[in-house]
Design a protein around this motif. Structure first.
Motif, PDB file in Angstrom:
ATOM      1  N   LEU A   1      22.262   3.688 -33.111  1.00 60.06           N
ATOM      2  CA  LEU A   1      21.285   3.341 -32.579  1.00 60.06           C
ATOM      3  C   LEU A   1      20.672   3.306 -31.243  1.00 60.06           C
ATOM      4  CD1 LEU A   1      23.257  -0.627 -33.109  1.00 60.06           C
ATOM      5  CD2 LEU A   1      21.339   0.632 -35.131  1.00 60.06           C
ATOM      6  N   PRO A   2      19.507   3.390 -31.136  1.00 57.71           N
ATOM      7  CA  PRO A   2      18.760   3.989 -30.237  1.00 57.71           C
ATOM      8  C   PRO A   2      19.354   3.760 -28.353  1.00 57.71           C
ATOM      9  CG  PRO A   2      17.528   2.994 -31.632  1.00 57.71           C
ATOM     10  CD  PRO A   2      19.324   2.287 -32.313  1.00 57.71           C
ATOM     11  N   ASP A   3      19.462   4.760 -27.627  1.00 53.45           N
ATOM     12  CA  ASP A   3      19.818   4.320 -26.164  1.00 53.45           C
ATOM     13  C   ASP A   3      21.222   3.354 -26.626  1.00 53.45           C
ATOM     14  OD1 ASP A   3      17.945   5.538 -25.503  1.00 53.45           O
ATOM     15  OD2 ASP A   3      17.165   3.606 -24.839  1.00 53.45           O
ATOM     16  N   THR A   4      22.346   3.612 -27.442  1.00 54.19           N
ATOM     17  CA  THR A   4      23.649   2.778 -27.746  1.00 54.19           C
ATOM     18  C   THR A   4      24.789   3.835 -26.572  1.00 54.19           C
ATOM     19  OG1 THR A   4      23.422   1.921 -29.452  1.00 54.19           O
ATOM     20  CG2 THR A   4      25.759   2.075 -28.335  1.00 54.19           C
ATOM     21  N   THR A   5      25.404   3.438 -26.083  1.00 53.95           N
ATOM     22  CA  THR A   5      26.809   3.669 -25.335  1.00 53.95           C
ATOM     23  C   THR A   5      27.623   3.552 -24.889  1.00 53.95           C
ATOM     24  OG1 THR A   5      26.166   3.300 -23.417  1.00 53.95           O
ATOM     25  CG2 THR A   5      24.999   4.766 -23.748  1.00 53.95           C
ATOM     26  N   GLU A   6      28.864   4.067 -25.318  1.00 52.50           N
ATOM     27  CA  GLU A   6      30.287   3.534 -25.884  1.00 52.50           C
ATOM     28  C   GLU A   6      30.916   3.274 -24.420  1.00 52.50           C
ATOM     29  OE1 GLU A   6      34.584   4.206 -27.696  1.00 52.50           O
ATOM     30  OE2 GLU A   6      32.674   5.138 -29.098  1.00 52.50           O
TER      31      GLU A   6
ATOM     32  N   ALA B   1      13.502  -2.684 -27.874  1.00 52.33           N
ATOM     33  CA  ALA B   1      13.552  -3.243 -29.179  1.00 52.33           C
ATOM     34  C   ALA B   1      11.939  -2.751 -30.414  1.00 52.33           C
ATOM     35  CB  ALA B   1      13.906  -4.349 -29.746  1.00 52.33           C
ATOM     36  N   ALA B   2      10.913  -3.272 -29.682  1.00 51.36           N
ATOM     37  CA  ALA B   2       9.585  -2.735 -30.303  1.00 51.36           C
ATOM     38  C   ALA B   2       9.214  -1.168 -30.720  1.00 51.36           C
ATOM     39  CB  ALA B   2       8.441  -3.582 -29.371  1.00 51.36           C
ATOM     40  N   ALA B   3      10.179  -0.752 -29.894  1.00 50.56           N
ATOM     41  CA  ALA B   3      10.249   0.430 -30.398  1.00 50.56           C
ATOM     42  C   ALA B   3      10.612   1.385 -31.467  1.00 50.56           C
ATOM     43  CB  ALA B   3      10.498   1.267 -29.289  1.00 50.56           C
TER      44      ALA B   3
ATOM     45  N   PRO C   1      10.667  -0.629 -34.825  1.00 49.56           N
ATOM     46  CA  PRO C   1      10.817  -1.807 -35.686  1.00 49.56           C
ATOM     47  C   PRO C   1      11.425  -1.703 -36.868  1.00 49.56           C
ATOM     48  CG  PRO C   1       9.056   0.159 -35.819  1.00 49.56           C
ATOM     49  CD  PRO C   1       9.214   0.140 -34.451  1.00 49.56           C
ATOM     50  N   GLU C   2      11.727  -0.667 -37.681  1.00 50.78           N
ATOM     51  CA  GLU C   2      12.969  -0.242 -38.531  1.00 50.78           C
ATOM     52  C   GLU C   2      14.064  -0.762 -38.696  1.00 50.78           C
ATOM     53  OE1 GLU C   2      14.002   3.225 -35.286  1.00 50.78           O
ATOM     54  OE2 GLU C   2      12.259   2.333 -35.893  1.00 50.78           O
ATOM     55  N   LEU C   3      14.506  -1.389 -37.525  1.00 53.10           N
ATOM     56  CA  LEU C   3      15.430  -1.812 -37.020  1.00 53.10           C
ATOM     57  C   LEU C   3      15.298  -3.538 -36.857  1.00 53.10           C
ATOM     58  CD1 LEU C   3      17.211   0.088 -34.048  1.00 53.10           C
ATOM     59  CD2 LEU C   3      17.729   0.087 -36.473  1.00 53.10           C
ATOM     60  N   ASP C   4      13.861  -3.611 -37.000  1.00 53.51           N
ATOM     61  CA  ASP C   4      14.114  -5.364 -37.472  1.00 53.51           C
ATOM     62  C   ASP C   4      14.441  -5.941 -38.684  1.00 53.51           C
ATOM     63  OD1 ASP C   4      14.118  -8.273 -37.069  1.00 53.51           O
ATOM     64  OD2 ASP C   4      11.583  -7.558 -36.065  1.00 53.51           O
ATOM     65  N   VAL C   5      15.458  -5.396 -39.521  1.00 52.47           N
ATOM     66  CA  VAL C   5      15.436  -5.850 -41.277  1.00 52.47           C
ATOM     67  C   VAL C   5      15.355  -7.023 -42.180  1.00 52.47           C
ATOM     68  CG1 VAL C   5      17.081  -3.880 -40.997  1.00 52.47           C
ATOM     69  CG2 VAL C   5      18.167  -5.650 -40.681  1.00 52.47           C
ATOM     70  N   ALA C   6      15.877  -7.744 -40.636  1.00 49.94           N
ATOM     71  CA  ALA C   6      15.417  -9.174 -41.389  1.00 49.94           C
ATOM     72  C   ALA C   6      14.294  -9.563 -40.506  1.00 49.94           C
ATOM     73  CB  ALA C   6      16.382 -10.229 -40.157  1.00 49.94           C
ATOM     74  N   GLY C   7      13.352  -8.835 -39.403  1.00 47.41           N
ATOM     75  CA  GLY C   7      11.874  -9.141 -39.569  1.00 47.41           C
ATOM     76  C   GLY C   7      11.924 -10.404 -38.705  1.00 47.41           C
ATOM     77  N   ASP C   8      13.129 -11.159 -38.483  1.00 50.40           N
ATOM     78  CA  ASP C   8      12.621 -12.304 -37.534  1.00 50.40           C
ATOM     79  C   ASP C   8      12.329 -12.531 -36.179  1.00 50.40           C
ATOM     80  OD1 ASP C   8      14.716 -11.148 -36.324  1.00 50.40           O
ATOM     81  OD2 ASP C   8      16.772 -12.627 -36.814  1.00 50.40           O
ATOM     82  N   GLY C   9      11.973 -11.228 -35.682  1.00 52.14           N
ATOM     83  CA  GLY C   9      11.388 -11.254 -33.859  1.00 52.14           C
ATOM     84  C   GLY C   9      12.722 -11.362 -33.180  1.00 52.14           C
TER      85      GLY C   9
ATOM     86  N   SER D   1      22.825  -7.369 -34.047  1.00 52.91           N
ATOM     87  CA  SER D   1      23.441  -7.458 -32.541  1.00 52.91           C
ATOM     88  C   SER D   1      22.905  -6.285 -31.639  1.00 52.91           C
ATOM     89  CB  SER D   1      24.993  -7.208 -32.965  1.00 52.91           C
ATOM     90  OG  SER D   1      26.080  -7.370 -31.724  1.00 52.91           O
ATOM     91  N   TRP D   2      22.506  -5.656 -32.023  1.00 54.81           N
ATOM     92  CA  TRP D   2      21.979  -4.900 -31.076  1.00 54.81           C
ATOM     93  C   TRP D   2      20.550  -5.277 -30.629  1.00 54.81           C
ATOM     94  CZ3 TRP D   2      17.287  -2.552 -30.849  1.00 54.81           C
ATOM     95  CH2 TRP D   2      17.084  -0.965 -29.761  1.00 54.81           C
ATOM     96  N   ARG D   3      19.572  -5.768 -31.482  1.00 51.41           N
ATOM     97  CA  ARG D   3      18.216  -6.268 -31.270  1.00 51.41           C
ATOM     98  C   ARG D   3      18.720  -8.092 -29.832  1.00 51.41           C
ATOM     99  NH1 ARG D   3      17.396  -6.099 -36.977  1.00 51.41           N
ATOM    100  NH2 ARG D   3      17.593  -8.689 -36.432  1.00 51.41           N
ATOM    101  N   GLN D   4      19.678  -8.084 -30.474  1.00 50.73           N
ATOM    102  CA  GLN D   4      19.740  -8.999 -29.393  1.00 50.73           C
ATOM    103  C   GLN D   4      19.350  -9.602 -27.856  1.00 50.73           C
ATOM    104  OE1 GLN D   4      22.441 -12.571 -31.531  1.00 50.73           O
ATOM    105  NE2 GLN D   4      22.756 -11.258 -33.402  1.00 50.73           N
ATOM    106  N   VAL D   5      20.230  -8.161 -28.010  1.00 46.40           N
ATOM    107  CA  VAL D   5      20.600  -7.094 -26.223  1.00 46.40           C
ATOM    108  C   VAL D   5      19.467  -6.718 -25.896  1.00 46.40           C
ATOM    109  CG1 VAL D   5      22.661  -8.861 -26.120  1.00 46.40           C
ATOM    110  CG2 VAL D   5      21.927  -6.457 -27.156  1.00 46.40           C
ATOM    111  N   ALA D   6      19.423  -5.495 -27.125  1.00 41.34           N
ATOM    112  CA  ALA D   6      18.067  -4.622 -26.113  1.00 41.34           C
ATOM    113  C   ALA D   6      16.790  -5.367 -26.006  1.00 41.34           C
ATOM    114  CB  ALA D   6      17.322  -3.865 -27.187  1.00 41.34           C
TER     115      ALA D   6
END
Length: 132
Positions: free
Chosen positions: A19-24, A113-115, A117-125, A103-108
């Motif tokens: 996922l974009p800009d993810t670190t461990e 996140a807007a960059a 959109p392919e990760l917004d599978v639910a389309g729930d904004g 989960s990523w979308r909830q904190v990004a």
């Protein structure tokens, strides 16, 4: 799904880090996965479950619908928008990826996140709700 197809901690790590800009980062002795410094997923100490962000108002419904898959750690997750997912109960890598992306979308941050959109599978904004 057969035992050979079971989702593993390595699958979680690979999917989360894709996922974009993810670190461990290790926290509390466990691997956590972060975007913009905020945790969106973690692996449990026995690596059979992962923790993910989940709005508290949705959590009870998900757990009631699929208790073999979703759960909370009593006394630990009660006051947080967080739940646990048993890796053995996941159908496949697509389901793993969808849960992690949600989960990523909830904190990004909203812009990030807007960059993607392919990760917004639910389309729930829901993107950027964790931004503050």
């Amino acid at each position: 799904m057969t035992a050979d197809d079971a989702i593993t901690a390595a699958d979680v790590r690979s999917a989360a880090l894709s996922l974009p800009d993810t670190t461990e980062k290790l926290a509390w002795g466990q691997p956590t996965f972060r975007v913009a410094g905020k945790i969106f997923a973690s692996l449990g100490d026995d690596e059979t479950a992962m923790g993910v962000k989940c709005p508290r108002e949705d959590r009870a419904e998900l757990i009631a619908a699929e208790p073999e898959k979703f759960f909370t750690r009593e006394g630990h997750d009660d006051h947080y928008a967080w739940m646990r997912v048993r890796l053995s109960a996941l159908e496949d890598g697509d389901e793993l990826a969808a849960i992690l992306a949600d989960s990523w979308r909830q904190v990004a941050p909203r812009r990030l996140a807007a960059a993607h959109p392919e990760l917004d599978v639910a389309g729930d904004g829901a993107a950027g709700e964790g931004e503050g």
